[in-house]
Structure formats: C-alpha cells, structure tokens
Design a protein around this motif. Sequence first.
Motif, PDB file in Angstrom:
ATOM      1  N   ILE A  51      53.288  39.343  27.747  1.00 55.59           N
ATOM      2  CA  ILE A  51      54.653  39.029  27.342  1.00 55.59           C
ATOM      3  C   ILE A  51      54.647  37.778  26.470  1.00 55.59           C
ATOM      4  N   TRP A  52      55.490  37.817  25.413  1.00 50.57           N
ATOM      5  CA  TRP A  52      55.478  36.799  24.374  1.00 50.57           C
ATOM      6  C   TRP A  52      56.906  36.422  23.978  1.00 50.57           C
ATOM      7  N   GLU A  53      57.010  35.251  23.361  1.00 51.06           N
ATOM      8  CA  GLU A  53      58.282  34.798  22.807  1.00 51.06           C
ATOM      9  C   GLU A  53      58.127  34.618  21.298  1.00 51.06           C
ATOM     10  N   LEU A  54      59.105  35.133  20.546  1.00 49.99           N
ATOM     11  CA  LEU A  54      59.080  35.007  19.093  1.00 49.99           C
ATOM     12  C   LEU A  54      59.314  33.557  18.694  1.00 49.99           C
ATOM     13  N   VAL A  55      58.444  33.034  17.824  1.00 45.55           N
ATOM     14  CA  VAL A  55      58.521  31.643  17.406  1.00 45.55           C
ATOM     15  C   VAL A  55      58.954  31.513  15.953  1.00 45.55           C
TER      16      VAL A  55
ATOM     17  N   THR B  51      59.040  34.679  34.249  1.00 48.75           N
ATOM     18  CA  THR B  51      58.101  35.775  34.056  1.00 48.75           C
ATOM     19  C   THR B  51      57.023  35.350  33.068  1.00 48.75           C
ATOM     20  N   THR B  52      55.770  35.454  33.457  1.00 52.70           N
ATOM     21  CA  THR B  52      54.680  35.101  32.559  1.00 52.70           C
ATOM     22  C   THR B  52      53.676  36.234  32.386  1.00 52.70           C
ATOM     23  N   ARG B  53      53.748  37.236  33.233  1.00 51.10           N
ATOM     24  CA  ARG B  53      52.721  38.270  33.204  1.00 51.10           C
ATOM     25  C   ARG B  53      53.346  39.631  33.517  1.00 51.10           C
ATOM     26  N   ILE B  54      52.897  40.656  32.798  1.00 50.13           N
ATOM     27  CA  ILE B  54      53.328  42.029  33.058  1.00 50.13           C
ATOM     28  C   ILE B  54      52.114  42.779  33.594  1.00 50.13           C
ATOM     29  N   GLY B  55      52.251  43.350  34.775  1.00 49.74           N
ATOM     30  CA  GLY B  55      51.093  43.908  35.440  1.00 49.74           C
ATOM     31  C   GLY B  55      50.733  45.329  35.068  1.00 49.74           C
ATOM     32  N   GLY B  56      51.725  46.143  34.703  1.00 44.47           N
ATOM     33  CA  GLY B  56      51.433  47.538  34.423  1.00 44.47           C
ATOM     34  C   GLY B  56      52.505  48.158  33.554  1.00 44.47           C
ATOM     35  N   LEU B  57      52.436  49.440  33.362  1.00 40.30           N
ATOM     36  CA  LEU B  57      53.392  50.123  32.490  1.00 40.30           C
ATOM     37  C   LEU B  57      54.817  49.783  32.893  1.00 40.30           C
ATOM     38  N   LEU B  58      55.672  49.622  31.880  1.00 41.05           N
ATOM     39  CA  LEU B  58      57.038  49.170  32.142  1.00 41.05           C
ATOM     40  C   LEU B  58      57.905  50.248  32.761  1.00 41.05           C
ATOM     41  N   GLY B  59      57.659  51.480  32.386  1.00 40.56           N
ATOM     42  CA  GLY B  59      58.475  52.564  32.932  1.00 40.56           C
ATOM     43  C   GLY B  59      57.788  53.222  34.099  1.00 40.56           C
ATOM     44  N   LYS B  60      58.308  53.054  35.309  1.00 35.43           N
ATOM     45  CA  LYS B  60      57.633  53.604  36.491  1.00 35.43           C
ATOM     46  C   LYS B  60      58.564  54.482  37.308  1.00 35.43           C
ATOM     47  N   ARG B  61      59.510  55.105  36.628  1.00 34.80           N
ATOM     48  CA  ARG B  61      60.493  55.915  37.356  1.00 34.80           C
ATOM     49  C   ARG B  61      59.991  57.322  37.638  1.00 34.80           C
ATOM     50  N   SER B  62      58.959  57.749  36.941  1.00 37.08           N
ATOM     51  CA  SER B  62      58.529  59.135  37.078  1.00 37.08           C
ATOM     52  C   SER B  62      57.099  59.244  37.587  1.00 37.08           C
TER      53      SER B  62
ATOM     54  N   ALA C 256      66.174  40.225  29.523  1.00 39.51           N
ATOM     55  CA  ALA C 256      65.463  41.364  30.099  1.00 39.51           C
ATOM     56  C   ALA C 256      64.495  40.967  31.210  1.00 39.51           C
ATOM     57  N   PHE C 257      63.985  39.741  31.169  1.00 42.75           N
ATOM     58  CA  PHE C 257      63.017  39.298  32.161  1.00 42.75           C
ATOM     59  C   PHE C 257      63.464  37.979  32.761  1.00 42.75           C
ATOM     60  N   GLU C 258      63.065  37.756  33.996  1.00 44.90           N
ATOM     61  CA  GLU C 258      63.371  36.483  34.640  1.00 44.90           C
ATOM     62  C   GLU C 258      62.752  35.344  33.839  1.00 44.90           C
TER      63      GLU C 258
END
Length: 241
Positions: free
Chosen positions: A218-222, A190-201, A185-187
């Motif tokens: 953003i995190w990885e399950l360990v 990718t280490t940081r998410i800046g804002g809301l994920l859904g920005k289509r509307s 889902a992410f490159e």
Amino acid sequence: MALAAVPGIFVANSGVLPEYQSELPYSGYVKWYETAHIPDWMGAKPGAITAAWRYQSLDPNRELPFLVTYKYPDVAAQSAPEFMRVTLNHPSLPEGGPINKFIKIDILAGSHVETWRSGSTGDARGPLLVTETIQPAANTTKSFTDWYQSTYITELSLMDGWRRTSRFDVGGGKWFALHEFEQRAFEANTTRIGGLLGKRSEETREVERTATSVKLAIWELVRVYGDAKDSWGLPGTDSIL
C-alpha cells in the motif's frame, strides 16, 4: 504496415541499501530521484513517456519504500537506446554516483490489459494505491482472466473508496495491478496488505490458495509528472462500473 501502439507501464521500486544509509540518507535519495532522475528518464526520448506518478510506502519497515510508475503510450519505446544513456551519476550523490552502487531496485514492465473505474471517478489518480502482483497457478490463464473479469473486479468495486483498477501483463505468466482508492478506504494506521483484496467468493480464495505468489503493498501518492490525467489504456477504453 506499422504495428499499432500498445500502451504500457514501467515500474521502479527502490530503496537505499542499509550499508549506505549513513552516506546517502533517504531524504537525499528522494531529492535526487524527484529532481534529477525522473526528469532525466522522462526526457530521454521525447514522447516516449507521457506521465509518471511517485508514491511512498505507508509501511515504515518496507525495504524498498520508493515507487514510481511511468506511462508509455507504446511499450515498444521501453527498449529505446536513449534510456540506456540516462546518467546514474550526479553531484548530490556520494562520490558523485553511480546510484546503483547504493540502492536496490526492482523493476517491472509490461503492456496494459484493461482498466475498470467507478462511474463517479474522474481522471486524476487516487490518493492511495495498492499494488498487486499475482503469479497464478500454471496453465490457468483463461480461468484466471475469467475470474478477474467476472468476479474479482466486482468484489473490488464494492469496497468503500475504490476508484480504479488497471491490470498489466508483465510476462512470465505474471500479472500486475494498480488498485486506486480514496483516503477513507483504509484505516489511517494501515501499512500492509496481506492478501487479495476481494475475498467474498470461493473463487477468489481458490486463486489465492493455488497461486505461485501473491504480493501486495500500500502506497500514498506524493507527486505527479507530466499529464496527471493520462489513462493507462487507449483513450475511451476504460470500463465503467
């Protein structure tokens, strides 16, 4: 008549304070947390916690890189005195502890509101997690809920690799969400998410613009403890998209 159980979450996000990182390396903190503290916390009151998921931040510069989410079948159990008696000392810690001398920790707790998942998603948690804390504008609870249920979740579900979103009421007009994704889902960088994920509307942009605060990471399950397939809500109540 006894009140019905309300499932909930307890979230602990922590890291070693800079001034103590030579005394307590992060690897030592992880070992203590994974092998001593999580088992102690989960065993404090039998049945109060059914599962825990341990995550690691993908942002190497994040101040608090360690995250644990605990599933409580009933949020009322979070105030049980047994948890106050969990030891914060251990021979592996500098000076034997207590651990709270050496770390910073942010805690959230609240009740489960709703969960949506992809029809192809199984019960296991996604390998990537985006946590989202939103404090919407004052006096917008109804419009915020309407937006979340009718617009935002649809936008999320259209993202490649989306698995599941679970929303929680953590009090004070604040909402906390877990967005689970597949690895693709992410490159990779990718280490940081800046804002809301859904920005289509326009509605989503307006919520983000007017919110008092929006925080994402953003995190990885360990590692998983307990019932890895335990749902956040009551069994059979997930909405399928």
